[in-house]
Design a protein around this motif. Structure first.
Motif, PDB file in Angstrom:
ATOM      1  N   LEU A   1       4.428  -2.712   2.307  1.00  0.00           N
ATOM      2  CA  LEU A   1       3.133  -3.021   1.696  1.00  0.00           C
ATOM      3  C   LEU A   1       2.011  -2.912   2.718  1.00  0.00           C
ATOM      4  O   LEU A   1       0.868  -2.532   2.389  1.00  0.00           O
ATOM      5  CB  LEU A   1       3.177  -4.442   1.094  1.00  0.00           C
ATOM      6  N   TRP A   2       2.313  -3.187   3.987  1.00  0.00           N
ATOM      7  CA  TRP A   2       1.311  -3.089   5.063  1.00  0.00           C
ATOM      8  C   TRP A   2       0.909  -1.632   5.285  1.00  0.00           C
ATOM      9  O   TRP A   2      -0.249  -1.327   5.524  1.00  0.00           O
ATOM     10  CB  TRP A   2       1.891  -3.712   6.323  1.00  0.00           C
ATOM     11  N   VAL A   3       1.898  -0.715   5.165  1.00  0.00           N
ATOM     12  CA  VAL A   3       1.573   0.724   5.285  1.00  0.00           C
ATOM     13  C   VAL A   3       0.599   1.116   4.185  1.00  0.00           C
ATOM     14  O   VAL A   3      -0.362   1.863   4.416  1.00  0.00           O
ATOM     15  CB  VAL A   3       2.858   1.568   5.248  1.00  0.00           C
ATOM     16  N   GLY A   4       0.856   0.687   2.949  1.00  0.00           N
ATOM     17  CA  GLY A   4      -0.158   0.752   1.913  1.00  0.00           C
ATOM     18  C   GLY A   4      -0.121   1.900   0.947  1.00  0.00           C
ATOM     19  O   GLY A   4      -0.782   1.837  -0.089  1.00  0.00           O
ATOM     20  N   ASP A   5       0.620   2.990   1.149  1.00  0.00           N
ATOM     21  CA  ASP A   5       0.583   4.089   0.185  1.00  0.00           C
ATOM     22  C   ASP A   5       1.574   3.816  -0.955  1.00  0.00           C
ATOM     23  O   ASP A   5       2.395   2.896  -0.901  1.00  0.00           O
ATOM     24  CB  ASP A   5       0.888   5.411   0.872  1.00  0.00           C
ATOM     25  N   ALA A   6       1.468   4.684  -1.966  1.00  0.00           N
ATOM     26  CA  ALA A   6       2.287   4.485  -3.159  1.00  0.00           C
ATOM     27  C   ALA A   6       3.778   4.623  -2.861  1.00  0.00           C
ATOM     28  O   ALA A   6       4.631   3.905  -3.415  1.00  0.00           O
ATOM     29  CB  ALA A   6       1.871   5.475  -4.243  1.00  0.00           C
ATOM     30  N   HIS A   7       4.092   5.608  -1.988  1.00  0.00           N
ATOM     31  CA  HIS A   7       5.487   5.832  -1.626  1.00  0.00           C
ATOM     32  C   HIS A   7       6.086   4.573  -1.025  1.00  0.00           C
ATOM     33  O   HIS A   7       7.196   4.126  -1.398  1.00  0.00           O
ATOM     34  CB  HIS A   7       5.577   7.014  -0.658  1.00  0.00           C
ATOM     35  N   HIS A   8       5.383   3.947  -0.068  1.00  0.00           N
ATOM     36  CA  HIS A   8       5.909   2.749   0.591  1.00  0.00           C
ATOM     37  C   HIS A   8       5.859   1.522  -0.315  1.00  0.00           C
ATOM     38  O   HIS A   8       6.685   0.603  -0.193  1.00  0.00           O
ATOM     39  CB  HIS A   8       5.142   2.483   1.884  1.00  0.00           C
ATOM     40  N   ALA A   9       4.918   1.500  -1.284  1.00  0.00           N
ATOM     41  CA  ALA A   9       4.903   0.412  -2.258  1.00  0.00           C
ATOM     42  C   ALA A   9       6.162   0.458  -3.112  1.00  0.00           C
ATOM     43  O   ALA A   9       6.769  -0.582  -3.434  1.00  0.00           O
ATOM     44  CB  ALA A   9       3.657   0.499  -3.134  1.00  0.00           C
ATOM     45  N   ALA A  10       6.573   1.684  -3.488  1.00  0.00           N
ATOM     46  CA  ALA A  10       7.824   1.830  -4.239  1.00  0.00           C
ATOM     47  C   ALA A  10       9.015   1.397  -3.393  1.00  0.00           C
ATOM     48  O   ALA A  10       9.958   0.736  -3.888  1.00  0.00           O
ATOM     49  CB  ALA A  10       7.990   3.274  -4.695  1.00  0.00           C
TER      50      ALA A  10
END
Length: 602
Positions: free
Chosen positions: A174-183
């Motif tokens: 979540l800290w990285v913040g993009d959609a890929h990492h949110a998934a």
């Protein structure tokens, strides 16, 4: 079974199981600690190598200072794990306190290792390198989930390990913040939830197994205790059977001896002169006395050993009881030129008078029998804790090594001949059992040639001082002229008893049953004493001496009475006691009958 009761029982069982599960999962299985300790060293080495590989993979494109710091911390945590594992293997003990301490250590170490992996996610970051990112997530998740079956034995430790790992990875994504990492964060949380759920299932299975093992262990222990109790009971039963066999063998021997002698002497009577007949008659009388004494002692022993022995506590004037016994045995002691006296102080004791009397009768008869010269004393003392009633003699004495064995049935002190007036070895066995029935104990103080003192120690009862005074002892001719109504349905017993009472100077009216006795009363007979058998008609069990006495007392008031019975019926004994009657058991010895009559008339 009532469904509501059955349901309540099932609910209680479930509640008990749940309580054991909660306890097991909170504390863990201490026996699994050694498994963790042994696996901790190789797993630490393996995981450290995997961490180094991940660090090397991200070294080129990552923040090298933070990666190096993370690796140092990771290695430090693993070194602590290795050190703790080695320490536990050296110092592990099975005590609960030690196990609880080590379980807490496992929880903290699990949290430290999970936190190390969780922080690693923030250090090993390459958002643009999908391969490295995927490899990091797969590696960390695989390592974290692989410990679920092992750490499930200590579920708090598993939670402490899983949460930092997966929450750390999810927060990092979540800290990285993009959609890929949110998934990825969502997948990580799902994986962590799965790990906790799987761990809970494992923990529940482990806890149930542990609870079952503990229950099985309790059952095994209970079964062992029951088996031991069964073995002990069997051994006691075998010992009792063996003792019973010895008892019957000895009783058979001691009964056959006087019977054998009586048979021979009865044969000799046919050709005997008057002087020889008198001597043979005296010897036959001695043999009958021996048989009577043995039967009486056997009955006493059987009654003492019976679990149905019923106590009848009452107020007992110990001084009056002592005077009665001195009166009974005075002539026997006088015949042996012994001084028999009582030093009993005025005492009232709450106990069973019949059992107390039997104890003192046995001790007095033994003391007179084994005292060739000197004196026999019947005494009683009291202190703050107990009452001691004792019989002291100046007889042959008993060696200290024999003191314990003299209370065994049929045991004879070496050097004391059996038969004749030596006794049968049953009296003291009966005394000990009667003493236990009264809640007391018997002690012996004796040495060879110095006499013996047998003491009955009883709990202190309700004691009240009595007015001191001399007991009235009837004169030898107190029975002369006594009008006696004698009733018995056995013609031989009736004739023999009539002859004996007539020899004592009594005026005897002999009757064969209740009808004859009542006819004699209707003709104006005014007896001073009734001597009757308990059962007066075998065809009519209700025709008893109690019934006759009740009818005679309606005519003459409180007529003194002596009842004689060949039965050992507890109901008869209880009825006689309730009526205040003297009850003698067949065969009745003349000295016993005369002493009872004299006591009633005193």
């Amino acid at each position: 079974m009532n469904p509501s009761v059955q349901g309540a029982g099932a609910a209680a069982a479930r509640a008990g199981l749940q309580a054991r599960l909660r306890h097991a999962m909170a504390v863990g299985d201490p026996r699994r600690l050694m498994v963790l300790a042994r696996n901790g060293i190789p797993s630490s080495i393996t995981v450290t190598l995997v961490a180094l590989a991940l660090a090397a993979l991200h070294w080129k494109n990552g923040q090298q200072v933070w990666i190096a710091a993370w690796m140092l911390g990771f290695v430090a945590v693993r070194l602590v794990v290795v050190a703790v594992c080695l320490k536990y293997q050296r110092e592990a003990r099975e005590s609960t306190e030690m196990a609880s301490h080590w379980v807490r250590t496992v929880i903290w170490l699990g949290f430290a290792q999970g936190l190390a992996w969780g922080l690693g996610g923030f250090v090993l970051v390459e958002p643009g390198n999908i391969v490295n990112e995927a490899l990091l997530h797969v590696t960390v998740a695989t390592i974290a989930l692989s410990v679920v079956p092992t750490l499930a034995h200590f579920y708090p430790a598993l939670v402490a390990y899983i949460l930092p790992v997966f929450l750390g990875l999810a927060a990092r994504n979540l800290w990285v913040g993009d959609a890929h990492h949110a998934a990825l964060a969502g997948l990580v949380l799902i994986a962590g939830t799965y790990g906790l759920a799987a761990g809970w299932a494992y923990a529940r299975i482990h806890a149930e197994n542990r609870a079952q093992r503990e229950e099985n262990q309790r059952l095994i222990e209970a079964l062992s205790i029951e088996n031991e109790a069964t073995r002990s009971a069997q051994q006691r039963a075998e010992a009792a059977q063996h003792a019973q066999g010895r008892l019957f063998a000895a009783a058979n021997h001691d009964l056959r001896q006087p019977l054998h002698a009586i048979g021979l002497m009865a044969q000799s009577l046919r050709a005997a002169t008057p002087a020889q007949a008198a001597e043979l008659g005296a010897r036959i009388s001695d043999c009958v006395d021996d048989m009577d004494r043995l039967v009486e002692e056997l009955l006493d022993l059987a009654r003492a050993e019976s679990t149905r022995t019923h106590l009848n506590p009452a107020t007992v004037d110990v001084q009056a009881l002592a005077a009665e016994l001195i009166g009974i045995y005075g002539s026997v002691a006088q015949a042996k030129r012994l001084q028999l006296f009582s030093s009993v102080q005025p005492l009232v004791l709450n106990t069973d008078r019949a059992l107390l009397r039997r104890i003192l009768v046995n001790l007095l008869s033994n003391a007179i029998r084994y005292t060739p010269r000197g004196e026999v004393e019947l005494g009683a003392q009291q202190d703050a804790a107990e009452i001691r009633v004792f019989v002291r003699d100046t007889g042959i004495g008993i060696a200290p090594e024999e003191h314990a064995r003299v209370f065994d049935a049929f045991y004879q002190v070496p050097g004391v001949a059996r038969g004749g007036q030596s006794g049968f070895g049953l009296g003291l066995a009966t005394v000990r059992r009667f003493a236990h029935s009264l809640g007391g104990r018997i002690t012996l103080t004796s040495s060879p040639g110095q006499g013996s003192t047998f003491s009955l120690h009883l709990p202190r009862g309700a004691l009240e001082p009595l007015q001191s005074g001399e007991a009235a002892v009837p004169a030898p001719d107190a029975l002369r002229g006594l009008r006696v109504l004698l009733v018995d349905d056995d013609p031989r017993a009736l004739a023999a008893m009539q002859s004996l009472l007539a020899d004592w100077g009594c005026e005897v009216r002999a009757c064969a049953g209740i009808a004859q006795a009542l006819d004699a009363a209707a003709q104006g007979l005014a007896p001073q004493l009734l001597v009757t058998d308990v059962y007066l008609d075998v065809d009519h069990p209700d025709q008893t001496g109690f019934v006759l006495l009740e009818r005679l007392r309606a005519l003459y008031g409180q007529l003194p009475a002596v009842l004689i019975s060949g039965e050992s019926d507890a109901d008869v004994l209880a009825q006689a006691r309730a009526s205040g009657l003297a009850l003698l058991r067949k065969p009745v010895r003349p000295i016993q009958l005369r002493a009872t009559l004299s006591h009633l008339l005193a």
